[in-house]
Each structure stands twice: as structure tokens, then as C-alpha cells.
Design a protein around this motif. Sequence first.
Motif, PDB file in Angstrom:
ATOM      1  N   LEU A 140       1.224  -1.329  -0.361  1.00 38.83           N
ATOM      2  CA  LEU A 140       0.159  -0.149  -0.027  1.00 38.83           C
ATOM      3  C   LEU A 140       0.582   1.135   0.013  1.00 38.83           C
ATOM      4  CD1 LEU A 140      -2.866  -1.160   2.779  1.00 38.83           C
ATOM      5  CD2 LEU A 140      -2.952  -0.942  -0.104  1.00 38.83           C
ATOM      6  N   LEU A 141       0.613   2.161  -0.348  1.00 42.17           N
ATOM      7  CA  LEU A 141       0.715   3.450  -0.493  1.00 42.17           C
ATOM      8  C   LEU A 141       1.521   4.379   1.323  1.00 42.17           C
ATOM      9  CD1 LEU A 141       2.163   5.803  -2.026  1.00 42.17           C
ATOM     10  CD2 LEU A 141       0.159   7.048  -2.377  1.00 42.17           C
ATOM     11  N   THR A 142       0.607   3.678   1.393  1.00 42.46           N
ATOM     12  CA  THR A 142       0.158   4.311   3.138  1.00 42.46           C
ATOM     13  C   THR A 142       1.716   3.494   3.587  1.00 42.46           C
ATOM     14  OG1 THR A 142      -1.442   2.462   3.633  1.00 42.46           O
ATOM     15  CG2 THR A 142      -1.970   4.857   4.020  1.00 42.46           C
ATOM     16  N   GLU A 143       2.104   2.316   3.628  1.00 44.26           N
ATOM     17  CA  GLU A 143       3.237   1.832   4.190  1.00 44.26           C
ATOM     18  C   GLU A 143       4.137   2.674   3.382  1.00 44.26           C
ATOM     19  OE1 GLU A 143       0.663  -2.822   5.118  1.00 44.26           O
ATOM     20  OE2 GLU A 143       1.746  -2.427   2.685  1.00 44.26           O
ATOM     21  N   ILE A 144       4.467   2.545   2.579  1.00 47.48           N
ATOM     22  CA  ILE A 144       5.490   2.674   2.041  1.00 47.48           C
ATOM     23  C   ILE A 144       5.943   4.533   2.634  1.00 47.48           C
ATOM     24  CG2 ILE A 144       6.209   4.172  -0.849  1.00 47.48           C
ATOM     25  CD1 ILE A 144       5.036   2.023  -1.968  1.00 47.48           C
ATOM     26  N   GLU A 145       4.749   4.788   2.785  1.00 43.96           N
ATOM     27  CA  GLU A 145       5.052   5.939   3.084  1.00 43.96           C
ATOM     28  C   GLU A 145       5.692   6.345   4.863  1.00 43.96           C
ATOM     29  OE1 GLU A 145       1.802   9.279   0.548  1.00 43.96           O
ATOM     30  OE2 GLU A 145       0.914   8.222   2.178  1.00 43.96           O
ATOM     31  N   TYR A 146       5.093   5.203   4.843  1.00 43.57           N
ATOM     32  CA  TYR A 146       5.587   5.405   6.665  1.00 43.57           C
ATOM     33  C   TYR A 146       6.804   4.651   6.309  1.00 43.57           C
ATOM     34  CZ  TYR A 146       6.118   3.244  10.928  1.00 43.57           C
ATOM     35  OH  TYR A 146       6.778   3.066  12.621  1.00 43.57           O
ATOM     36  N   ALA A 147       7.692   3.667   5.912  1.00 37.67           N
ATOM     37  CA  ALA A 147       8.474   3.557   5.951  1.00 37.67           C
ATOM     38  C   ALA A 147       9.761   4.715   5.090  1.00 37.67           C
ATOM     39  CB  ALA A 147       8.920   2.320   4.684  1.00 37.67           C
ATOM     40  N   CYS A 148       9.266   5.500   4.236  1.00 36.60           N
ATOM     41  CA  CYS A 148      10.314   7.051   4.047  1.00 36.60           C
ATOM     42  C   CYS A 148      10.133   7.927   4.874  1.00 36.60           C
ATOM     43  CB  CYS A 148       9.454   7.675   2.857  1.00 36.60           C
ATOM     44  SG  CYS A 148       9.629   6.691   1.353  1.00 36.60           S
ATOM     45  N   THR A 149       9.240   8.175   5.985  1.00 39.27           N
ATOM     46  CA  THR A 149       8.574   8.835   7.197  1.00 39.27           C
ATOM     47  C   THR A 149      10.665   8.162   7.926  1.00 39.27           C
ATOM     48  OG1 THR A 149       7.020   8.764   7.202  1.00 39.27           O
ATOM     49  CG2 THR A 149       7.540   9.361   9.313  1.00 39.27           C
ATOM     50  N   GLN A 150      10.388   7.234   7.870  1.00 40.90           N
ATOM     51  CA  GLN A 150      11.281   6.730   9.296  1.00 40.90           C
ATOM     52  C   GLN A 150      12.604   6.827   8.429  1.00 40.90           C
ATOM     53  OE1 GLN A 150       9.726   2.436   8.669  1.00 40.90           O
ATOM     54  NE2 GLN A 150      10.585   2.295  11.385  1.00 40.90           N
ATOM     55  N   ILE A 151      12.159   6.641   7.189  1.00 39.97           N
ATOM     56  CA  ILE A 151      13.692   7.030   6.757  1.00 39.97           C
ATOM     57  C   ILE A 151      14.085   8.595   6.513  1.00 39.97           C
ATOM     58  CG2 ILE A 151      15.092   7.310   3.932  1.00 39.97           C
ATOM     59  CD1 ILE A 151      13.648   4.658   3.264  1.00 39.97           C
ATOM     60  N   VAL A 152      13.312   9.780   6.396  1.00 41.08           N
ATOM     61  CA  VAL A 152      14.131  10.444   7.148  1.00 41.08           C
ATOM     62  C   VAL A 152      14.212  11.479   8.053  1.00 41.08           C
ATOM     63  CG1 VAL A 152      13.075  12.922   6.815  1.00 41.08           C
ATOM     64  CG2 VAL A 152      12.213  11.407   4.832  1.00 41.08           C
ATOM     65  N   GLU A 153      13.807  10.316   8.939  1.00 41.32           N
ATOM     66  CA  GLU A 153      13.641  10.504  10.593  1.00 41.32           C
ATOM     67  C   GLU A 153      15.573  10.247  10.859  1.00 41.32           C
ATOM     68  OE1 GLU A 153      10.444   9.470  12.706  1.00 41.32           O
ATOM     69  OE2 GLU A 153       8.903  10.634  12.345  1.00 41.32           O
ATOM     70  N   LYS A 154      15.676   8.481   9.915  1.00 41.32           N
ATOM     71  CA  LYS A 154      17.127   8.513  10.726  1.00 41.32           C
ATOM     72  C   LYS A 154      17.742   9.412   9.914  1.00 41.32           C
ATOM     73  CE  LYS A 154      16.846   4.283  12.755  1.00 41.32           C
ATOM     74  NZ  LYS A 154      17.275   2.897  13.032  1.00 41.32           N
ATOM     75  N   ALA A 155      17.646  10.069   8.630  1.00 43.40           N
ATOM     76  CA  ALA A 155      18.857  10.402   7.947  1.00 43.40           C
ATOM     77  C   ALA A 155      18.927  11.725   8.704  1.00 43.40           C
ATOM     78  CB  ALA A 155      18.893  10.916   6.486  1.00 43.40           C
ATOM     79  N   HIS A 156      17.670  12.066   8.959  1.00 44.96           N
ATOM     80  CA  HIS A 156      18.221  13.534   9.606  1.00 44.96           C
ATOM     81  C   HIS A 156      19.005  13.168  11.439  1.00 44.96           C
ATOM     82  CE1 HIS A 156      15.937  17.051  11.693  1.00 44.96           C
ATOM     83  NE2 HIS A 156      16.315  16.751  12.831  1.00 44.96           N
ATOM     84  N   ALA A 157      18.476  12.346  11.959  1.00 49.30           N
ATOM     85  CA  ALA A 157      19.546  11.842  13.018  1.00 49.30           C
ATOM     86  C   ALA A 157      20.685  11.697  13.068  1.00 49.30           C
ATOM     87  CB  ALA A 157      18.361  10.904  13.637  1.00 49.30           C
ATOM     88  N   LEU A 158      20.823  10.939  11.854  1.00 52.07           N
ATOM     89  CA  LEU A 158      22.348  10.189  11.654  1.00 52.07           C
ATOM     90  C   LEU A 158      23.050  11.802  10.950  1.00 52.07           C
ATOM     91  CD1 LEU A 158      24.690   8.589  10.631  1.00 52.07           C
ATOM     92  CD2 LEU A 158      23.484   8.796   7.882  1.00 52.07           C
ATOM     93  N   GLN A 159      22.442  12.455  10.344  1.00 55.43           N
ATOM     94  CA  GLN A 159      22.821  14.090   9.367  1.00 55.43           C
ATOM     95  C   GLN A 159      23.418  14.859  11.349  1.00 55.43           C
ATOM     96  OE1 GLN A 159      24.123  14.487   6.489  1.00 55.43           O
ATOM     97  NE2 GLN A 159      23.920  16.690   6.315  1.00 55.43           N
ATOM     98  N   LEU A 160      22.662  14.733  12.405  1.00 53.56           N
ATOM     99  CA  LEU A 160      22.808  15.387  13.508  1.00 53.56           C
ATOM    100  C   LEU A 160      23.832  15.560  14.299  1.00 53.56           C
ATOM    101  CD1 LEU A 160      18.734  15.940  14.808  1.00 53.56           C
ATOM    102  CD2 LEU A 160      20.143  18.024  13.833  1.00 53.56           C
ATOM    103  N   LYS A 161      23.908  13.403  14.649  1.00 55.28           N
ATOM    104  CA  LYS A 161      25.248  13.168  15.103  1.00 55.28           C
ATOM    105  C   LYS A 161      26.600  13.441  14.746  1.00 55.28           C
ATOM    106  CE  LYS A 161      26.430   8.474  16.289  1.00 55.28           C
ATOM    107  NZ  LYS A 161      25.886   7.267  16.696  1.00 55.28           N
ATOM    108  N   GLN A 162      26.459  13.333  12.980  1.00 60.26           N
ATOM    109  CA  GLN A 162      27.607  13.532  12.357  1.00 60.26           C
ATOM    110  C   GLN A 162      27.996  15.043  12.008  1.00 60.26           C
ATOM    111  OE1 GLN A 162      27.548  10.543   9.208  1.00 60.26           O
ATOM    112  NE2 GLN A 162      26.514  12.182   7.987  1.00 60.26           N
ATOM    113  N   ASP A 163      27.247  15.756  11.673  1.00 62.09           N
ATOM    114  CA  ASP A 163      26.972  17.047  11.166  1.00 62.09           C
ATOM    115  C   ASP A 163      26.957  17.950  12.157  1.00 62.09           C
ATOM    116  OD1 ASP A 163      27.915  19.563   9.999  1.00 62.09           O
ATOM    117  OD2 ASP A 163      26.640  18.256   8.088  1.00 62.09           O
ATOM    118  N   LYS A 164      27.548  18.889  13.077  1.00 61.74           N
ATOM    119  CA  LYS A 164      27.826  19.812  13.690  1.00 61.74           C
ATOM    120  C   LYS A 164      27.589  20.930  13.083  1.00 61.74           C
ATOM    121  CE  LYS A 164      31.354  18.380  17.576  1.00 61.74           C
ATOM    122  NZ  LYS A 164      32.602  19.275  17.943  1.00 61.74           N
ATOM    123  N   GLN A 165      27.980  21.240  11.414  1.00 56.36           N
ATOM    124  CA  GLN A 165      27.132  22.815  11.211  1.00 56.36           C
ATOM    125  C   GLN A 165      25.573  22.556  10.732  1.00 56.36           C
ATOM    126  OE1 GLN A 165      29.222  22.859   7.765  1.00 56.36           O
ATOM    127  NE2 GLN A 165      30.840  23.809   9.164  1.00 56.36           N
TER     128      GLN A 165
END
Length: 513
Positions: free
Chosen positions: A89-114
Motif C-alpha cells: 500500500l502507498l501508506t506502507e511505503i510512506e511510513y517507511a519513507c518517514t522512518q528514512i527521513v527521520e533516521k537520516a535527520h538523526a544521522l545528520q545531527l550526529k555526524q555534522d555539527k554544522q
Amino acid sequence: MDGKRLAQGLLNATGDDLRLVYALVMETKLYDLLLAKAKDVMTKDLNHFEQNLQAEIKRLHQYPDEQLQLQLFLYMLEQLEIKGAHYNLLTEIEYACTQIVEKAHALQLKQDKQYKQFAEKRDEQPSVLLVLYQMQKIFESFDQKGADLDDETTENLIQQIEAYIQSLPLEKQRQIKEKLNIDELTNSTIKQLIATQGTAVLMAIIVEVAGFAAFTTLTSTIAATAGLLGVTLPFGAYMFATSALSILTGPVGLALIAVGGGALINYQNQKVRKAFIPIGIVQLLLPAVIEEEQPVQVEHFIQEWQKLYDKQQKILQEIATYEMTKQQQQAKKDAFEEQMRLHTDQHAKKRAMLTNKLAAIEKCSDLIAVHEKSPAYIQLTSEMANILQTMNKKQSEIEANRKQAGLWNTVKNTFANQSITSQLKELNEKYGLKEQLRTEEVVKMKPQQLKAQCITAEEYQFELDQLQKEIQITRTSIQQTKDAISTTERQIQQVKGECKKHQKKWYGLEHIV
């Protein structure tokens, strides 16, 4: 909303745009960027990174869009260590994409002080923050390269910016002037702003007022005017290359090089792989952030994923079938082994009954009339008598040796008696064999007094022979079943290997077994 944006960007990415992101995120290695940069220094008339990228995009045209979309999607999940799920379902794909963005955001916060400092100053969703940050990096790259431009190119650049601002609605122009704290937007004021505050500040305010759509228009125009792009290099590639090189020369890249240069050169270090993920996500997010929400073409993506899932289910079903076959074979082997145990017990009991019956017949052999005795019986009886006579003589020798006095006689006769005892043992075994043969002969003779017992003994022997055949057949069946189980186990391991190979190629399937 983050998931919707990324899903829209991913599912609507097609053609060269999709292959560009795929090639940059999944195929480009940091080593390749460094090598291309070094080659560019040697041959300035050729952009080696662009050349390699175009070749990779051309190669990827052999694969359909939905396959590349799915591979890119699953790759991001794997790199960010997000467990796989169903994507029907599209909703299942969108949920996974939400996780991807959140994880990428958290990763960027961790590895990039700027980035962390950048995000703390803004109240935006992670998807917007990631895009804005990459925009700022691009704007800063213009400032760095702008210092090397000649006067004519700089003037041309300012004219391009002025023309773009003048094309905006008057209200947008007014807002830009207000934020820049100037009365007029002219060539001279823009030149003054760039000189004092830099291109980055001016660009950021224009995008803030005019919207994300202004980003690609302005940056592409500026990059082309300033000679920052190759003749055919797409802007997304420039954006990726700029961001990737900023990782290499920034704290993250320097830390990775310090920790393990070999791993970095071979592109095996997981941190290096993850460092490129946010850049790839921005590539996909940018169209969705710039444009209004667009309908997505999700059917082919779902069908492509369903094919992979169905293949796994088929493999798992094959494994289950083999496992059931193995269970059936194991049950069959257990049944044969139980049958073997029963036959063996019956054989032992019947053997004991026959032995007792033959012993009883032997004890009653004196009842056999002379005329009923066969020549073989008479011969065996004579041989048994001779053996008994010899045994008695040997026993007498032992007794005589024991009676002799003296140390020498004692030592000598001790050894002699040991030899005689060994001979007696052999004679006793020979006598027992003759006795058994004579008893078997009695059974064949069936004398009148022992006829019923002899018939019973024959019946026992027949049953023993039948049981022995059954035991042999069962033993063969057990071995054949063991061989079949071994074959099935090899088949199970082979199919499991195929399943693991399939799951390794397509991340996440192992999580929904």
C-alpha cells in the motif's frame, strides 16, 4: 508529511533523473570523486566525474524504473538499519519513507555539527531541514568559487540574479528588499550585498521569499554562468558532488580518514556509506518540496516488490515442502526402527525357545530306537564318545600332574596343566558342535518318541528364518530412508542458500518471513 514528500519524490522519479540519483547514491564511491578530481587537475578540458556519471546513467537504462526505485528504496532502508516490512500500500511505503527521513535527520545531527546548529535555529520538519541545509551548502560553494571569477563573469552573474528578481511579482520583490534592508534592487545594490554579505545570504533570502522553486532556477543559472557545471552535467550531480566533497573535507570525512583510510578507500566503511544517504534523500525530496503535492504512480513499484516477495514465498514454500518430506521420512525411519526392535525381540525369544526345545530333544536321545538311528546320527555319536574319552584322559593327566611332589614338578606340571586345560577347552567346543549337529540330525530323523518335539523345533527354525529375512529387509529400508533424509537435508540447505541469496540482494525480505 516527511514520508509523503520522500515517497512522492521516489515514486515520481523516472528516466535520467532517477538514474542520476541511483548512480550518485548507490554507485558513486568517495574514492571515485577523489580520483576524478585528481584527473581533472591533469586534464582540465575534461570532467571525468561527469564522464563516468553519464556512462553509468546509460548503463542503468537496461533496468526498468520501478526496479531502480525499489533498489534505491531498499538500499536506504538497509543503510539506515530500518527493518523491512510489507509494501503493498502507498501508506506502507510512506511510513517507511518517514522512518528514512527521520533516521537520516538523526544521522545528520550526529555526524555534522554544522547541521545541528542549522537545525536548532529553525522550526521545520526534518525533510525541509535536510533540503534547506543542502541548499545552504550550495550557496556557500558559490561564495567560495566566486572569489576566483573575473570581473566580466561576476558582472554577468549579478545581471542574472537581478533579472530573476525583477521577474518576480512586486510583492515578492518588496519582501526581499525588506529582508535585505534595502530600498531598491539594482545592479549596484546586489553587487554591494554580494561583496559585504556573500551570495549565500542573498540566495537564502530569495528562496525564503520566492519559495523552493527559486532554488533550482537560481542555482542552475548561477552555476552555469560561473562555469561551475560541465557542458552536460546535470545540476543534481553538481549538487551531489559538492555535498560529497564537503563531507570528505569536513569533520566527518577527516574523522573517517583518521580512523581507517583503507576502509575509506575501499568504500567498505559503513559510516561512509551512511554519510551519502542524506544527500541522496535530498535529491529525491527536492522536487517534492519545491512542487505542490503530486499524485504518485505506485502500482508498478508495488508490483515489483510483490514479485520479490512472491519469489521468497515460493522458496519458503519449497523449503516447507522439503521439511515436511523430511518429517515424513523421519517418521518412516522411526517406524522401521521400531519394527526392527520388535523383530529383533521376537527373534531372540524364538531363538531361546528353539534352543530349549533342542536341549530337551538332546536329553531324550536315549529314547531313540536302534532302527530309527541314521548313519549320520551313529557317526556323530561315535565321534562324541571319542571326544569324551579324550577329554577324560586329559582330565586324568591334570589330576596326576597335581599329585607329583617337588618344586620342579610343581613348576613343570603347572605349565603342562595350562596347556592341557587349553586343549580341554577346544575339545569341549568341538563336543558341543558335534552335539548340536546330532540334535539337528535327530530333528531330521523324527524318531517316534520325539516326533512331536522335532516338528515343533522345525517350526521354530522356519519362523526364525522368516524373522531373519524380515530383519534384513527392515535394515535395508532403514538405510534407504536414512539416505533419503540426507538427500532431503541437502536439498533444504540448497534452497535455504537460494533464499538467503535472494534476501541479501533484496533487503528487508528476511524481516517478513
